[in-house]
Design a protein around this motif. Structure first.
Motif, PDB file in Angstrom:
ATOM      1  N   LEU A  47      -4.494  -3.914  -2.842  1.00 19.51           N
ATOM      2  CA  LEU A  47      -3.465  -3.532  -1.772  1.00 19.51           C
ATOM      3  C   LEU A  47      -2.457  -4.415  -1.373  1.00 19.51           C
ATOM      4  CD1 LEU A  47      -2.967  -1.648   0.782  1.00 19.51           C
ATOM      5  CD2 LEU A  47      -4.547  -2.735   1.862  1.00 19.51           C
ATOM      6  N   VAL A 100       3.790  -1.763   2.317  1.00 13.87           N
ATOM      7  CA  VAL A 100       2.640  -1.734   1.561  1.00 13.87           C
ATOM      8  C   VAL A 100       2.682  -0.682   0.594  1.00 13.87           C
ATOM      9  CG1 VAL A 100       0.181  -0.991   2.189  1.00 13.87           C
ATOM     10  CG2 VAL A 100       1.849  -1.570   4.013  1.00 13.87           C
ATOM     11  N   LYS A 101       1.985  -1.249  -0.541  1.00 14.34           N
ATOM     12  CA  LYS A 101       1.945  -0.736  -1.833  1.00 14.34           C
ATOM     13  C   LYS A 101       0.645  -0.744  -2.390  1.00 14.34           C
ATOM     14  CE  LYS A 101       4.182   0.249  -5.750  1.00 14.34           C
ATOM     15  NZ  LYS A 101       3.333   1.313  -6.191  1.00 14.34           N
ATOM     16  N   TYR A 102       0.183   0.237  -2.843  1.00 11.62           N
ATOM     17  CA  TYR A 102      -1.272   0.609  -3.361  1.00 11.62           C
ATOM     18  C   TYR A 102      -1.242   1.684  -4.560  1.00 11.62           C
ATOM     19  CZ  TYR A 102      -6.364   1.326  -3.337  1.00 11.62           C
ATOM     20  OH  TYR A 102      -7.528   1.354  -3.690  1.00 11.62           O
ATOM     21  N   MET A 131       0.663  -5.997   0.781  1.00  9.98           N
ATOM     22  CA  MET A 131       1.727  -6.024   2.212  1.00  9.98           C
ATOM     23  C   MET A 131       2.524  -6.923   1.943  1.00  9.98           C
ATOM     24  SD  MET A 131      -1.176  -5.511   4.980  1.00  9.98           S
ATOM     25  CE  MET A 131      -2.405  -3.933   4.955  1.00  9.98           C
ATOM     26  N   SER A 142       3.317   3.882  -1.869  1.00 13.54           N
ATOM     27  CA  SER A 142       4.066   2.843  -0.961  1.00 13.54           C
ATOM     28  C   SER A 142       4.134   3.477   0.122  1.00 13.54           C
ATOM     29  CB  SER A 142       5.318   2.501  -1.743  1.00 13.54           C
ATOM     30  OG  SER A 142       6.175   3.665  -1.928  1.00 13.54           O
ATOM     31  N   SER A 143       4.394   2.624   1.326  1.00 14.18           N
ATOM     32  CA  SER A 143       4.608   2.889   2.541  1.00 14.18           C
ATOM     33  C   SER A 143       5.224   1.845   3.351  1.00 14.18           C
ATOM     34  CB  SER A 143       3.250   2.989   3.243  1.00 14.18           C
ATOM     35  OG  SER A 143       3.325   3.290   4.608  1.00 14.18           O
ATOM     36  N   LEU A 144       5.937   2.228   4.421  1.00  9.47           N
ATOM     37  CA  LEU A 144       6.756   1.306   5.253  1.00  9.47           C
ATOM     38  C   LEU A 144       6.361   1.624   6.521  1.00  9.47           C
ATOM     39  CD1 LEU A 144       8.954  -0.632   4.544  1.00  9.47           C
ATOM     40  CD2 LEU A 144      10.784   1.115   5.190  1.00  9.47           C
ATOM     41  N   ASP A 145       5.535   0.470   6.977  1.00  5.78           N
ATOM     42  CA  ASP A 145       4.744   0.764   8.264  1.00  5.78           C
ATOM     43  C   ASP A 145       5.413  -0.200   9.310  1.00  5.78           C
ATOM     44  OD1 ASP A 145       3.241   1.969   6.796  1.00  5.78           O
ATOM     45  OD2 ASP A 145       1.406   0.459   6.541  1.00  5.78           O
TER      46      ASP A 145
END
Lengths: 189, 373
Positions: free
Chosen positions: A95, A126-128, A97, A132-135
């Motif tokens: 994970l 965030v990459k997993y 970040m 991927s995600s933009l938090d």
């Protein structure tokens, strides 16, 4: 090492201006480099404790960051920082970040120490695995520095990462709670 | 001055909030992740073949060709593997196994082996229940001696061997039953190895490179010819051939063009095009199934680096195994064995996986997970 360093402050401190008064003013800037331990705590609203279980849902990780700030008053500095951290899942997936944070700090000075209380807000990439995600990230914290001289300070950071990961499916929305313990070297210029 | 900084902070905050609208549910995924159970097989072996000694009677025992020969026994939901190390006690001394099949007509396993110096040999195992190639001698039939077995397959109770007599050309050899001699060169002087031989209940199917062959029963040295219509494989390569003798379907897993299947003996072909993942076209390696029992609508397709896909005949679609937290998700699945509810997947360099499927749903059974054997 840090304790020895701080304990020897009166001996080695190169500059000894008057107590409690900040020696910095509008226009002074700082750069800091930070590295340390990243501690996954829990997820909301489910209450999942990330370090529980064997193996845990996430392991202890490592974090590092670079930070820039400028004084707007002798006590307040505003700036930005970029950080990176990683932790591992039960199947050893990484994970990652990578937050970009705008932050402000109010600096209490007890010469030869200073205590900046900070609050940051920004976006966390965030990459997993394949996701991927933009938090949205809120990051309050406190630091404790020993002022070595007018240019350099050394200390520790304790930051609380509150990562809001919204999802179009509300059942999958999670709020991640993490702690950062890091060592810091701060340069004034 | 303060107002300017506060404005900057406000703009950054708004930008951050706007950007958070695009997101995968990473934390929820991690929350649900469970550690993959492992067993005693090495997780880095390359699996060339998976054989079950009693096809149609789920439970095995199972044999895996992965350099060494490994025997697996399923009991109370757990596999026990022999050997549990790399000593290769089931192999002929000093030889590595690269092909294997159970041939019911002979009540024995057949294995292709090769020595470190490249000397090939085809072997028949000792009698069961615990089959072994140890202390066996190579088959001396003059038609196939000194040919390296690349693939062994049983179709319609006949044994086929894809071999290379000179490491340049490839051929397809044939054994009608346990007593018959080998017949070499059903297909010969091929520039690409035969990717598989299968029986759809009426015809035999084989493919080499871009060429697809169909044969009547019984096969002869001249019976493998092109089907009535061949799928358009220009610039492509067939990596796997599979057929369902109950439904009469035949499948071709290709390198670039997805999966072709025919439900009418090759008169017409359906193509399910390969998806693009990132910027890469998914290459398929093998097909197996069905996994939904008598419905026979869902089959499993192994890919080169993207785990496995489920093929739906009625939906004319391929859907990828979706759990990216399991490393099978991004592995090359070269062999699949469906034995009732037990599904095995052999990978290139990432070991063997096993799971229990729900044959009504054609998917992983409730509460079941992939085990890295």
């Amino acid at each position: 090492m840090l304790v020895l360093t701080c304990g020897s402050a009166p001996i080695f401190a190169a500059d000894t201006p008057g107590a409690a008064a900040s020696q910095y003013a509008l226009g002074d800037q700082t750069m800091s480099i930070n590295a340390g331990l990243f501690v996954p705590m829990f997820l909301l609203p489910t209450g999942t404790v990330l370090l529980a279980g064997n193996p845990p849902q996430l392991t202890f990780g490592a974090v590092g960051s670079l930070s820039w700030a400028a004084y707007v008053t002798p006590q307040i500095r505003l700036g930005v920082d970029v950080a990176g951290n990683f932790t591992l899942s039960p199947n050893s997936n990484v994970l990652l970040m990578l937050p970009f944070v705008a932050k402000g700090a109010y600096v209490f000075t007890f010469y030869p120490f200073e205590l900046p209380l900070s609050f940051g807000i920004g976006m966390n990439i965030v990459k997993y695995v394949d996701k991927s995600s933009l938090d949205l990230l809120l990051r309050p914290g406190a630091s404790f520095y020993w002022i070595y001289n007018s240019s350099w300070s050394f200390g520790v950071n304790l930051l609380y990462w509150f990562d809001m990961q919204f999802n179009t499916d509300p059942a999958k929305t999670r709020y991640g709670n993490f702690l950062e313990f890091s060592l810091s070297a701060l340069y004034h210029f | 001055m303060k107002a300017r900084y506060l404005t900057i902070l406000g703009v950054l905050s708004l930008a951050a909030a706007a950007l958070t609208s695009c997101t995968d549910a990473i934390f929820a995924t991690i929350e649900a992740e469970r550690k993959v159970a492992t067993n005693t097989l090495s997780q880095t072996i390359s699996v060339f073949d998976i054989a079950t000694v009693a096809p149609g009677v789920p439970g095995g025992p199972y044999y895996v060709a992965a350099g060494g020969v490994f025997q697996g026994t399923l009991s109370a939901g757990t596999m026990s593997w022999y050997p549990a190390d790399t000593t290769r006690p089931l192999n002929p001394s000093g030889l590595l196994c690269n092909a294997m099949v159970y041939y019911p007509s002979t009540s024995a396993l057949w294995g292709g082996f090769i020595s470190s110096s490249g000397a090939p040999g085809l072997y028949k195992s000792s009698a069961g229940p615990n089959f072994s190639f140890a202390s066996r001698v190579p088959i001396g039939d003059s038609a196939i001696i000194n040919k390296q077995a690349i693939l062994l397959q049983v179709a319609n109770n006949h044994l086929f061997m894809v071999s290379t007599p000179d490491t340049i050309n490839y051929e397809l050899d044939y054994k009608a039953d346990g007593a018959s001699p080998w017949v070499a060169g059903f297909l010969s002087t091929l520039s690409k190895p035969v990717a598989g031989v299968a029986w759809d209940g009426t015809h035999y199917w084989a493919a080499s490179g871009t060429n697809v062959y169909r044969s009547v029963d019984p096969p002869t040295t001249s019976s493998f010819i092109a089907p009535p219509v061949s799928p358009n494989l220009s610039g492509d390569q067939v990596n796997g051939v599979f057929a369902d003798p109950v439904k009469g379907y035949a499948f071709l897993a290709t390198k670039k063009n997805g999966v072709f299947f025919t439900t009418n003996g090759g008169t017409t072909w359906n193509q399910i095009t390969a998806p693009i993942v990132g910027s890469a076209t998914v290459s398929y390696l093998c097909v197996a199934g069905p996994i939904d029992g008598a419905t026979s609508d869902k089959y499993l397709v192994g890919s080169d680096g993207y785990g496995y896909y489920t093929l739906s005949i009625s939906g004319n679609s391929l859907s990828r195994f979706g759990d990216s937290t399991v490393s099978l998700y991004s592995e090359s699945v070269a062999r699949i064995l469906v034995d009732g509810v037990n599904v095995f997947m052999g990978t290139n360099a990432n070991g063997l996986w096993r799971a229990v499927f729900d044959t009504n749903a054609g998917a992983l059974a409730s509460g079941q997970a992939w085990i890295h054997e």
